[in-house]
Motif scaffolding. Structure first.
Motif, PDB file in Angstrom:
ATOM      1  N   ASP A 227     -17.053 -69.124  11.607  1.00  0.00           N
ATOM      2  CA  ASP A 227     -16.315 -70.406  11.326  1.00  0.00           C
ATOM      3  C   ASP A 227     -15.955 -71.250  12.469  1.00  0.00           C
ATOM      4  OD1 ASP A 227     -14.886 -71.848   9.434  1.00  0.00           O
ATOM      5  OD2 ASP A 227     -13.495 -70.473   8.775  1.00  0.00           O
ATOM      6  N   ILE A 228     -16.548 -72.060  12.652  1.00  0.00           N
ATOM      7  CA  ILE A 228     -16.771 -72.871  13.696  1.00  0.00           C
ATOM      8  C   ILE A 228     -15.878 -74.206  13.572  1.00  0.00           C
ATOM      9  CG2 ILE A 228     -17.842 -74.587  15.787  1.00  0.00           C
ATOM     10  CD1 ILE A 228     -18.741 -71.638  15.829  1.00  0.00           C
ATOM     11  N   LEU A 229     -14.909 -74.322  14.443  1.00  0.00           N
ATOM     12  CA  LEU A 229     -13.769 -75.677  14.307  1.00  0.00           C
ATOM     13  C   LEU A 229     -14.441 -76.632  15.549  1.00  0.00           C
ATOM     14  CD1 LEU A 229     -10.559 -73.588  14.117  1.00  0.00           C
ATOM     15  CD2 LEU A 229     -11.874 -74.671  12.300  1.00  0.00           C
ATOM     16  N   GLY A 230     -13.971 -77.924  15.142  1.00  0.00           N
ATOM     17  CA  GLY A 230     -13.954 -79.011  15.941  1.00  0.00           C
ATOM     18  C   GLY A 230     -13.254 -78.838  17.084  1.00  0.00           C
ATOM     19  N   THR A 231     -13.401 -79.701  18.482  1.00  0.00           N
ATOM     20  CA  THR A 231     -12.988 -79.800  19.432  1.00  0.00           C
ATOM     21  C   THR A 231     -11.400 -79.804  19.398  1.00  0.00           C
ATOM     22  OG1 THR A 231     -13.570 -81.995  19.776  1.00  0.00           O
ATOM     23  CG2 THR A 231     -14.924 -80.278  20.733  1.00  0.00           C
ATOM     24  N   MET A 236     -14.574 -79.032  11.540  1.00  0.00           N
ATOM     25  CA  MET A 236     -15.625 -79.873  12.273  1.00  0.00           C
ATOM     26  C   MET A 236     -16.067 -80.794  11.323  1.00  0.00           C
ATOM     27  SD  MET A 236     -18.734 -79.107  14.751  1.00  0.00           S
ATOM     28  CE  MET A 236     -17.986 -78.473  16.214  1.00  0.00           C
ATOM     29  N   SER A 237     -15.808 -82.195  11.514  1.00  0.00           N
ATOM     30  CA  SER A 237     -16.178 -83.170  10.788  1.00  0.00           C
ATOM     31  C   SER A 237     -16.395 -84.552  11.400  1.00  0.00           C
ATOM     32  CB  SER A 237     -15.477 -83.251   9.325  1.00  0.00           C
ATOM     33  OG  SER A 237     -14.490 -84.370   9.598  1.00  0.00           O
ATOM     34  N   LYS A 238     -17.450 -85.225  11.214  1.00  0.00           N
ATOM     35  CA  LYS A 238     -17.842 -86.553  11.887  1.00  0.00           C
ATOM     36  C   LYS A 238     -16.655 -87.311  11.808  1.00  0.00           C
ATOM     37  CE  LYS A 238     -21.071 -90.004  12.471  1.00  0.00           C
ATOM     38  NZ  LYS A 238     -21.441 -90.027  13.767  1.00  0.00           N
ATOM     39  N   SER A 239     -15.838 -87.334  10.616  1.00  0.00           N
ATOM     40  CA  SER A 239     -14.837 -88.391  10.387  1.00  0.00           C
ATOM     41  C   SER A 239     -13.521 -88.184  11.219  1.00  0.00           C
ATOM     42  CB  SER A 239     -14.418 -88.643   9.092  1.00  0.00           C
ATOM     43  OG  SER A 239     -13.894 -87.530   8.334  1.00  0.00           O
ATOM     44  N   ARG A 240     -13.669 -86.844  11.816  1.00  0.00           N
ATOM     45  CA  ARG A 240     -12.587 -86.428  12.747  1.00  0.00           C
ATOM     46  C   ARG A 240     -12.988 -86.793  14.105  1.00  0.00           C
ATOM     47  NH1 ARG A 240     -11.522 -82.098   9.035  1.00  0.00           N
ATOM     48  NH2 ARG A 240      -9.458 -82.471   8.128  1.00  0.00           N
ATOM     49  N   GLY A 241     -14.172 -87.242  14.503  1.00  0.00           N
ATOM     50  CA  GLY A 241     -14.534 -87.428  16.028  1.00  0.00           C
ATOM     51  C   GLY A 241     -14.317 -86.163  16.712  1.00  0.00           C
ATOM     52  N   ARG A 275      -4.065 -68.488  19.219  1.00  0.00           N
ATOM     53  CA  ARG A 275      -4.774 -69.527  20.066  1.00  0.00           C
ATOM     54  C   ARG A 275      -5.805 -70.177  19.326  1.00  0.00           C
ATOM     55  NH1 ARG A 275      -4.827 -66.858  26.241  1.00  0.00           N
ATOM     56  NH2 ARG A 275      -4.718 -69.340  26.422  1.00  0.00           N
ATOM     57  N   PRO A 276      -5.950 -70.533  18.070  1.00  0.00           N
ATOM     58  CA  PRO A 276      -7.097 -71.122  17.587  1.00  0.00           C
ATOM     59  C   PRO A 276      -7.910 -71.940  18.381  1.00  0.00           C
ATOM     60  CG  PRO A 276      -5.142 -72.130  16.594  1.00  0.00           C
ATOM     61  CD  PRO A 276      -4.589 -71.393  17.501  1.00  0.00           C
ATOM     62  N   GLU A 277      -7.468 -72.869  19.223  1.00  0.00           N
ATOM     63  CA  GLU A 277      -8.218 -73.900  19.780  1.00  0.00           C
ATOM     64  C   GLU A 277      -9.079 -73.004  20.972  1.00  0.00           C
ATOM     65  OE1 GLU A 277      -5.020 -74.383  19.821  1.00  0.00           O
ATOM     66  OE2 GLU A 277      -4.803 -75.888  18.533  1.00  0.00           O
ATOM     67  N   VAL A 278      -8.197 -72.204  21.857  1.00  0.00           N
ATOM     68  CA  VAL A 278      -9.188 -71.416  22.865  1.00  0.00           C
ATOM     69  C   VAL A 278     -10.074 -70.617  22.202  1.00  0.00           C
ATOM     70  CG1 VAL A 278      -8.637 -69.568  24.521  1.00  0.00           C
ATOM     71  CG2 VAL A 278      -7.252 -71.597  24.755  1.00  0.00           C
ATOM     72  N   SER A 279      -9.747 -69.904  21.308  1.00  0.00           N
ATOM     73  CA  SER A 279     -10.512 -68.773  20.521  1.00  0.00           C
ATOM     74  C   SER A 279     -11.750 -69.509  19.918  1.00  0.00           C
ATOM     75  CB  SER A 279      -9.659 -67.932  19.409  1.00  0.00           C
ATOM     76  OG  SER A 279      -8.590 -67.478  19.940  1.00  0.00           O
ATOM     77  N   ASN A 280     -11.800 -70.897  19.389  1.00  0.00           N
ATOM     78  CA  ASN A 280     -12.875 -71.481  18.860  1.00  0.00           C
ATOM     79  C   ASN A 280     -13.763 -71.734  20.043  1.00  0.00           C
ATOM     80  OD1 ASN A 280     -14.192 -72.725  16.999  1.00  0.00           O
ATOM     81  ND2 ASN A 280     -13.640 -74.626  18.024  1.00  0.00           N
ATOM     82  N   LEU A 281     -13.429 -72.067  21.242  1.00  0.00           N
ATOM     83  CA  LEU A 281     -14.225 -72.367  22.278  1.00  0.00           C
ATOM     84  C   LEU A 281     -14.986 -71.181  22.828  1.00  0.00           C
ATOM     85  CD1 LEU A 281     -12.394 -74.947  24.631  1.00  0.00           C
ATOM     86  CD2 LEU A 281     -14.140 -75.250  23.001  1.00  0.00           C
TER      87      LEU A 281
END
Ligand code: TRP
Length: 367
Positions: A227-231, A236-241, A275-281
């Motif tokens: 389950d990869i999230l955006g930055t 993750m989706s193009k419209s969110r940049g 820590r969703p953002e750090v964990s995603n990276l």
């Protein structure tokens, strides 16, 4: 919103059917590992934007894996579906060609697999007509994925095509008699609708319970995609940049990851809940380096988010380097991409014509 007992029943039914779909997918994977020859897969995507890391890890690598396991593989670029929930088509032709480049660069081999656009296959589209007679309006209105797509269009009216596109999707699957359809969970209602249409067609035209049904009953093939999230830590989706696209170069990737959202704690730990953002990276770096996210977190220790971003950038760029090199070569050769598409469309037309002939015979329309 209050939860009624009816909602609860619907949810538990959904959970049970999801569990059944996963169990069925495991059985199919085991059968493929034994002998892939009975399987034909069809999957597809809408050419609405550039493919990104989420598509690559969650979809394209899985398709290439199944192809390499020996499954007869058909990949649809669903160009007609682009107009289900939007007015214009955008730079459609370019997007289709880019998508073919993304597919091939990610491991889809046009010598073994068929890549085609459904708009180029008239007999496939003609199947929609008898299929529409086999579904009810209320069934179409109940489709949760269609409802969600309508809700996402900001008050746009339901178009006839949006309401009926699951029937068109059934034609995508049934025209080539695919029996497995690798898809995400959101597509399960469409696969169920497809099975019903196949069953009802054969029943109505006297082919059910005979040794010559016209259609196979396809199964969804679900996979446990990471389950990869955006930055920004959102979907993750193009419209969110917030995407890392296959088409980006190493510097653009570094720039995207440098502005990724993190948190203030310098000690890096893998903790997806808190820590969703750090964990995603960490997850992205872990997939790219084939290490566990915990091992990468330990390696970084108290060096902070900057070090994590540097590591993730290098890992992603290294993983994507061969894909990007191949992609660059392909997009420079439009004639080759068109050749692949024309060959795929010819193969799809041959299958669709044969299926439509069978359908005409079953319906006594074989003049
Ligand atoms: N609806 C799918 C999506 O939005 C694309 C699609 C069209 C598809 N036809 C299909 C997927 C047939 C699987 C099988 O991603």
């Amino acid at each position: 919103m209050t939860t009624t007992s009816e909602d609860r029943l619907a949810n538990s039914t959904n959970e049970a059917s999801l569990a059944r779909s996963f169990a069925r997918s495991e059985e199919i994977e085991a059968a493929i590992a034994q002998d892939a020859s009975p399987f034909r897969m069809l999957s597809g995507a809408r050419p609405t934007g550039s493919l990104h890391l989420g598509h690559y890890l969650g979809v394209l690598k899985n398709w290439a894996r199944l192809q390499d396991a020996g499954v007869d593989s058909w990949f649809l670029i669903a160009d007609y579906q682009v107009i289900t929930d939007r007015d214009g088509v955008g730079t459609l032709r370019q997007r289709v060609l880019d998508m073919i480049a993304d597919y091939i660069a990610s491991g889809i081999d046009p010598d073994r697999s068929t890549i085609f656009t459904h708009s180029a296959v008239p007999a496939l589209n003609q199947l929609m007509l008898p299929f529409l007679s086999l579904v009810t309006e209320s069934e179409l209105h109940r489709n949760p994925t269609v409802k969600a797509e309508l809700d996402a269009t900001d008050g746009r009216a339901m178009s006839g095509l949006l309401l009926t596109y699951p029937v068109h999707q059934a034609a995508d699957i049934l025209f080539c008699k695919a029996n497995i359809v690798p898809v995400g969970q959101d597509q399960l209602p469409h696969i169920e609708q497809t099975r019903l249409i196949a069953q009802r067609f054969d029943r109505r035209y006297g082919r059910a319970d005979t040794d010559r049904p016209v259609f196979r009953r396809p199964d969804a093939l679900l996979s446990e995609a990471p389950d990869i999230l955006g930055t920004d830590g959102e979907k993750m989706s193009k419209s969110r940049g917030n995407t890392i696209e296959l088409r980006m170069n190493a510097d653009e990737t570094a720039k995207m990851l440098r502005k990724a959202k993190t948190d203030a704690d310098r000690v890096i730990t893998f903790d997806p809940v808190n820590r969703p953002e750090v964990s995603n990276l960490l997850l992205i770096a872990s997939i790219a380096t084939e290490q566990t996210p915990e091992a990468i977190a330990d390696q970084i220790g108290d060096k902070g988010a900057g070090a994590l971003k540097t590591l993730a950038t290098e890992a992603v760029n290294e993983m994507l380097a061969p894909v990007r090199a191949k992609r660059a070569e392909l997009v420079a050769d439009e004639a080759y991409l068109l050749e692949v598409l024309h060959a795929g469309n010819a193969a799809a037309n041959a299958e669709a014509d044969a299926t439509l002939d069978e359908v005409r015979s079953a319906m006594q329309m074989n003049y």
